[in-house]
Design a protein around this motif. Sequence first.
Motif, PDB file in Angstrom:
ATOM      1  N   GLN A  28       0.851  -1.186   0.000  1.00 40.90           N
ATOM      2  CA  GLN A  28       0.000   0.000   0.000  1.00 40.90           C
ATOM      3  C   GLN A  28       0.893   1.245   0.000  1.00 40.90           C
ATOM      4  OE1 GLN A  28      -3.421   0.073  -0.105  1.00 40.90           O
ATOM      5  NE2 GLN A  28      -3.258  -2.133  -0.443  1.00 40.90           N
ATOM      6  N   LEU A  29       1.324   1.656  -1.180  1.00 39.54           N
ATOM      7  CA  LEU A  29       2.286   2.740  -1.292  1.00 39.54           C
ATOM      8  C   LEU A  29       1.758   4.065  -0.746  1.00 39.54           C
ATOM      9  CD1 LEU A  29       3.774   1.957  -4.823  1.00 39.54           C
ATOM     10  CD2 LEU A  29       4.635   1.267  -2.572  1.00 39.54           C
ATOM     11  N   SER A  30       0.522   4.407  -1.056  1.00 37.26           N
ATOM     12  CA  SER A  30      -0.051   5.669  -0.579  1.00 37.26           C
ATOM     13  C   SER A  30      -0.283   5.643   0.921  1.00 37.26           C
ATOM     14  CB  SER A  30      -1.371   5.970  -1.301  1.00 37.26           C
ATOM     15  OG  SER A  30      -1.150   6.121  -2.678  1.00 37.26           O
ATOM     16  N   MET A  55       6.216   5.975  -4.506  1.00 34.88           N
ATOM     17  CA  MET A  55       4.769   6.033  -4.722  1.00 34.88           C
ATOM     18  C   MET A  55       4.436   6.739  -6.041  1.00 34.88           C
ATOM     19  SD  MET A  55       1.945   7.925  -2.310  1.00 34.88           S
ATOM     20  CE  MET A  55       2.614   9.553  -2.650  1.00 34.88           C
ATOM     21  N   MET A  56       5.179   7.787  -6.362  1.00 29.01           N
ATOM     22  CA  MET A  56       4.911   8.548  -7.582  1.00 29.01           C
ATOM     23  C   MET A  56       5.371   7.827  -8.842  1.00 29.01           C
ATOM     24  SD  MET A  56       3.252  11.070  -6.498  1.00 29.01           S
ATOM     25  CE  MET A  56       3.117  11.973  -8.004  1.00 29.01           C
ATOM     26  N   ASN A  57       6.318   6.920  -8.719  1.00 31.37           N
ATOM     27  CA  ASN A  57       6.912   6.282  -9.897  1.00 31.37           C
ATOM     28  C   ASN A  57       6.582   4.805 -10.053  1.00 31.37           C
ATOM     29  OD1 ASN A  57       8.442   8.529 -11.039  1.00 31.37           O
ATOM     30  ND2 ASN A  57       9.508   8.462  -9.087  1.00 31.37           N
ATOM     31  N   ASN A  58       5.749   4.271  -9.183  1.00 34.05           N
ATOM     32  CA  ASN A  58       5.389   2.857  -9.223  1.00 34.05           C
ATOM     33  C   ASN A  58       3.893   2.714  -8.967  1.00 34.05           C
ATOM     34  OD1 ASN A  58       8.172   1.216  -9.065  1.00 34.05           O
ATOM     35  ND2 ASN A  58       8.335   3.070  -7.830  1.00 34.05           N
ATOM     36  N   VAL A  59       3.397   1.541  -9.274  1.00 36.67           N
ATOM     37  CA  VAL A  59       1.981   1.257  -9.059  1.00 36.67           C
ATOM     38  C   VAL A  59       1.860  -0.183  -8.567  1.00 36.67           C
ATOM     39  CG1 VAL A  59       1.564   0.534 -11.446  1.00 36.67           C
ATOM     40  CG2 VAL A  59      -0.315   1.443 -10.088  1.00 36.67           C
ATOM     41  N   GLY A  68       1.661   0.284 -18.029  1.00 43.40           N
ATOM     42  CA  GLY A  68       0.706   0.705 -19.053  1.00 43.40           C
ATOM     43  C   GLY A  68      -0.283   1.729 -18.519  1.00 43.40           C
ATOM     44  N   ARG A  69      -0.103   2.179 -17.304  1.00 40.02           N
ATOM     45  CA  ARG A  69      -0.990   3.164 -16.690  1.00 40.02           C
ATOM     46  C   ARG A  69      -0.317   4.521 -16.678  1.00 40.02           C
ATOM     47  NH1 ARG A  69      -2.992  -0.084 -11.299  1.00 40.02           N
ATOM     48  NH2 ARG A  69      -3.711  -1.947 -12.379  1.00 40.02           N
ATOM     49  N   LYS A  70      -1.143   5.540 -16.507  1.00 36.92           N
ATOM     50  CA  LYS A  70      -0.621   6.899 -16.375  1.00 36.92           C
ATOM     51  C   LYS A  70      -0.996   7.421 -14.992  1.00 36.92           C
ATOM     52  CE  LYS A  70      -0.788   8.018 -21.229  1.00 36.92           C
ATOM     53  NZ  LYS A  70      -1.317   8.881 -22.259  1.00 36.92           N
ATOM     54  N   ARG A  71      -0.112   8.227 -14.422  1.00 34.69           N
ATOM     55  CA  ARG A  71      -0.376   8.843 -13.126  1.00 34.69           C
ATOM     56  C   ARG A  71      -1.498   9.842 -13.299  1.00 34.69           C
ATOM     57  NH1 ARG A  71       0.204   7.143  -8.535  1.00 34.69           N
ATOM     58  NH2 ARG A  71       2.226   6.324  -9.041  1.00 34.69           N
ATOM     59  N   LYS A  72      -2.487   9.771 -12.411  1.00 36.00           N
ATOM     60  CA  LYS A  72      -3.630  10.715 -12.487  1.00 36.00           C
ATOM     61  C   LYS A  72      -3.274  12.039 -11.899  1.00 36.00           C
ATOM     62  CE  LYS A  72      -6.951   7.019 -12.222  1.00 36.00           C
ATOM     63  NZ  LYS A  72      -8.014   6.406 -11.495  1.00 36.00           N
TER      64      LYS A  72
END
Length: 192
Positions: A111-113, A163-167, A188-192
């Motif tokens: 849970q990075l956030s 957290m900003m560079n991984n998902v 394949g995702r983009k940061r919102k």
Amino acid sequence: MDYPVVSSSQEILWMSAVPLSVASLALGVIANNAVDTKEIYARMQKPFFAPPAYMFGIVWTILHITMPIAYWLARTANILKDDYESATIFLYGILMVSLPVWSLLFFVKKQLSLSFVWIIATVIIAITTTLVFGLQGGSVPFLLMAPLCVWTAFAASLNGSIMMNNVTIAERENGVVRHVIVPLHQSGRKRK
């Protein structure tokens, strides 16, 4: 500063501080060994200032040696008498619980956030504890705790960057879902 001769009640304080710190370190080690933290850390997109994985164990061990010493010195010096005694006990206990929970949130639960929010709260607890130890015990306990403040603040900046560079993504393998942290650009995702 002259520290008093240790009495039997102060020995009890010391004997409570050491097991609490050892338990906190042990819980962190258990949380980190519940999963392959080296593999997780290696897969992450890390900032340029990220230390090698082996440094964490060294630093946390040193900090878990200095923290009970600072606690004991703060409690036995009693510069302000009993004004900060309950705060000293309370903050040390909260700190000893907070540290391994971060490892659980970050590495085991991925849970990075949430781990970022938790480590920010832990930085605040560490700074508050350090200030109270300084007020209660003088400069030596303060200086013994100061590296913890620096290290947890560093860990918070590292956690924030990760957290900003991984998902965290869910992978299904043989019907079992496991969560994996991958670099954002590979997801394949983009940061919102």
